[in-house]
Design a protein around this motif. Sequence first.
Motif, PDB file in Angstrom:
ATOM      1  N   TYR A   2      34.233  50.041  86.365  1.00 55.69           N
ATOM      2  CA  TYR A   2      34.074  49.511  85.017  1.00 55.69           C
ATOM      3  C   TYR A   2      33.265  48.221  85.123  1.00 55.69           C
ATOM      4  O   TYR A   2      33.380  47.487  86.096  1.00 55.69           O
ATOM      5  CB  TYR A   2      35.438  49.276  84.357  1.00 55.69           C
ATOM      6  N   ALA A   3      32.441  47.957  84.124  1.00 56.61           N
ATOM      7  CA  ALA A   3      31.501  46.832  84.179  1.00 56.61           C
ATOM      8  C   ALA A   3      32.218  45.498  84.349  1.00 56.61           C
ATOM      9  O   ALA A   3      33.257  45.257  83.743  1.00 56.61           O
ATOM     10  CB  ALA A   3      30.638  46.809  82.924  1.00 56.61           C
TER      11      ALA A   3
ATOM     12  N   ASN B 115      20.940  41.232  82.390  1.00 52.90           N
ATOM     13  CA  ASN B 115      21.918  42.041  81.666  1.00 52.90           C
ATOM     14  C   ASN B 115      22.232  43.365  82.357  1.00 52.90           C
ATOM     15  O   ASN B 115      23.269  43.972  82.104  1.00 52.90           O
ATOM     16  CB  ASN B 115      21.430  42.341  80.234  1.00 52.90           C
ATOM     17  N   ASP B 116      21.329  43.823  83.221  1.00 53.02           N
ATOM     18  CA  ASP B 116      21.492  45.127  83.863  1.00 53.02           C
ATOM     19  C   ASP B 116      21.988  45.067  85.301  1.00 53.02           C
ATOM     20  O   ASP B 116      22.594  46.023  85.789  1.00 53.02           O
ATOM     21  CB  ASP B 116      20.164  45.897  83.839  1.00 53.02           C
TER      22      ASP B 116
ATOM     23  N   GLN C 158      24.518  47.942  85.634  1.00 54.63           N
ATOM     24  CA  GLN C 158      25.457  48.148  84.527  1.00 54.63           C
ATOM     25  C   GLN C 158      24.835  49.024  83.458  1.00 54.63           C
ATOM     26  O   GLN C 158      23.680  48.859  83.084  1.00 54.63           O
ATOM     27  CB  GLN C 158      25.851  46.805  83.918  1.00 54.63           C
ATOM     28  N   LYS C 159      25.652  50.007  82.992  1.00 55.51           N
ATOM     29  CA  LYS C 159      25.255  50.849  81.858  1.00 55.51           C
ATOM     30  C   LYS C 159      26.481  51.008  80.983  1.00 55.51           C
ATOM     31  O   LYS C 159      27.415  51.714  81.341  1.00 55.51           O
ATOM     32  CB  LYS C 159      24.742  52.213  82.336  1.00 55.51           C
TER      33      LYS C 159
ATOM     34  N   ILE D 160      30.003  50.467  79.590  1.00 56.13           N
ATOM     35  CA  ILE D 160      31.235  49.920  80.175  1.00 56.13           C
ATOM     36  C   ILE D 160      31.357  50.229  81.660  1.00 56.13           C
ATOM     37  O   ILE D 160      32.316  49.817  82.306  1.00 56.13           O
ATOM     38  CB  ILE D 160      32.502  50.427  79.437  1.00 56.13           C
ATOM     39  N   LEU D 161      30.385  50.966  82.217  1.00 55.20           N
ATOM     40  CA  LEU D 161      30.419  51.293  83.642  1.00 55.20           C
ATOM     41  C   LEU D 161      29.295  50.571  84.378  1.00 55.20           C
ATOM     42  O   LEU D 161      28.287  50.191  83.800  1.00 55.20           O
ATOM     43  CB  LEU D 161      30.258  52.800  83.851  1.00 55.20           C
ATOM     44  N   GLU D 162      29.510  50.399  85.676  1.00 52.99           N
ATOM     45  CA  GLU D 162      28.447  49.900  86.528  1.00 52.99           C
ATOM     46  C   GLU D 162      28.491  50.694  87.824  1.00 52.99           C
ATOM     47  O   GLU D 162      29.528  51.261  88.180  1.00 52.99           O
ATOM     48  CB  GLU D 162      28.601  48.392  86.797  1.00 52.99           C
ATOM     49  N   LYS D 163      27.360  50.763  88.510  1.00 53.79           N
ATOM     50  CA  LYS D 163      27.283  51.544  89.744  1.00 53.79           C
ATOM     51  C   LYS D 163      26.683  50.717  90.863  1.00 53.79           C
ATOM     52  O   LYS D 163      25.714  49.983  90.663  1.00 53.79           O
ATOM     53  CB  LYS D 163      26.461  52.805  89.524  1.00 53.79           C
TER      54      LYS D 163
END
Length: 198
Positions: A30-31, A102-103, A124-125, A127-130
Amino acid sequence: MKNKNIIIAYLVLTLIFLSEIVLNFNKYSYAGYYTDKIIGWLWLAMTVFIIIRLWKKKAIKAYFGLLIAGIILSILPMMIPFFAILGYFSTFDNYQRIQLNNDYRIERYRPGALSKPHIAIYRQKGILEKNISKVPYIDVLERVLQRSSIDISSDERQEGIQEARFVNANKDSIGVEYQIMNKKQIFYHRIYENQFED
């Protein structure tokens, strides 16, 4: 009825907690850095509350036994799984977190009890981030200081990032300008294969 509502709330929180673990196995989360820590600590606090409140029930005693057994078993193999659990719930061995824009954000951290520091990049995309890239911190130090790892002292290896600035990104790499020990240099992080999707 009150206990039933508490158990339902706990089950919902447990599902969120388990979803975070499943996401982690797939390099997602989650972000935000503290999001998984907050979810973990809420689950832990709620677990203690449930055990104390419903201690007379046999199922709760069995659940408590399973949790304790899990902790003991995680300590046995050189304590490595235990330190992984400790790292999940705490900021232990997480040295720096820098929001590039922001990303993207980066972390300087130790991925395991016996590991050396690494830099990880998260995209981040919503509410998730990878986690899209990970590299040993010594590689970044070599590039920024323009010296071989043999010539970088153990004290210098502990030096933090003074500043990090997003430069550019494409499907293969992401460029970050680092400032360490008053020296600046751009380091291109290779992105995991097929991890850069718009």
